[in-house]
Design a protein around this motif. Structure first.
Motif, mmCIF file in Angstrom:
data_model
loop_
_atom_site.group_PDB
_atom_site.id
_atom_site.type_symbol
_atom_site.label_atom_id
_atom_site.label_comp_id
_atom_site.label_asym_id
_atom_site.label_seq_id
_atom_site.Cartn_x
_atom_site.Cartn_y
_atom_site.Cartn_z
ATOM 1 N N CYS A 65 0.840 -1.203 0.000
ATOM 2 C CA CYS A 65 0.000 0.000 0.000
ATOM 3 C C CYS A 65 0.877 1.256 0.000
ATOM 4 O O CYS A 65 1.818 1.372 0.782
ATOM 5 N N THR A 66 0.551 2.201 -0.880
ATOM 6 C CA THR A 66 1.300 3.450 -0.977
ATOM 7 C C THR A 66 0.715 4.539 -0.099
ATOM 8 O O THR A 66 1.306 5.618 0.034
ATOM 9 N N ASP A 106 -1.941 6.357 -0.692
ATOM 10 C CA ASP A 106 -2.455 7.497 -1.464
ATOM 11 C C ASP A 106 -3.922 7.790 -1.156
ATOM 12 O O ASP A 106 -4.382 8.917 -1.339
ATOM 13 N N GLY A 107 -4.667 6.771 -0.726
ATOM 14 C CA GLY A 107 -6.042 6.998 -0.291
ATOM 15 C C GLY A 107 -7.110 6.873 -1.343
ATOM 16 O O GLY A 107 -8.269 7.187 -1.081
ATOM 17 N N CYS A 155 -8.584 4.269 -2.463
ATOM 18 C CA CYS A 155 -9.629 3.327 -2.033
ATOM 19 C C CYS A 155 -10.544 3.960 -0.992
ATOM 20 O O CYS A 155 -11.749 3.709 -0.985
ATOM 21 N N CYS A 191 -5.972 0.870 -7.887
ATOM 22 C CA CYS A 191 -5.075 0.975 -6.730
ATOM 23 C C CYS A 191 -3.618 1.069 -7.192
ATOM 24 O O CYS A 191 -3.113 0.171 -7.869
ATOM 25 N N GLY A 232 -0.896 0.691 -5.656
ATOM 26 C CA GLY A 232 -0.046 -0.359 -5.106
ATOM 27 C C GLY A 232 -0.384 -1.745 -5.625
ATOM 28 O O GLY A 232 0.307 -2.711 -5.333
#
Ligand code: SF4
Length: 93
Positions: free
Chosen positions: A15-16, A18-19, A21, A71, A73
């Motif tokens: 997960c990066t 970034d938000g 999702c 997504c 990531g």
């Protein structure tokens, strides 16, 4: 598009933060204090154990699938509840 029940989980290792999702489906995804996205149970409790899965709410199927497809990531896994076959995310065709 399948109408079968789906499950979703996030691989936090990729997960990066970034938000994307969380924007798509705040009912299902939320950041923990580590800045990574996790899935939530229907009671709103964040499931922070690695690989925790939740049912995809019927009314959010498209949002969850879109989030998995976009997504950054490549770490949102959507699968059929019945047999675990990947529907969207890195393991899907
Ligand atoms: S969209 Fe993917 S990479 Fe971005 S916060 Fe959500 S799970 Fe993490």
């Amino acid at each position: 598009m399948t109408t079968e029940p789906l499950r979703v989980w996030v691989d936090q290792d990729l997960c990066t933060g970034d938000g994307l999702c969380v924007q798509y489906a705040p009912e299902v995804f939320e950041f923990d204090i580590d800045g990574l996205a996790y899935v939530k149970g229907t009671d709103g409790e964040l499931l922070t154990s690695p690989g925790s899965q939740v049912d995809v709410p019927e009314n959010l199927r498209l949002e969850i699938i879109d989030a998995a497809k976009e997504c950054p990531g490549d770490c949102i896994h959507v699968q059929r509840a019945a047999d675990g076959v990947a529907v969207a995310g890195p393991d899907a065709d």
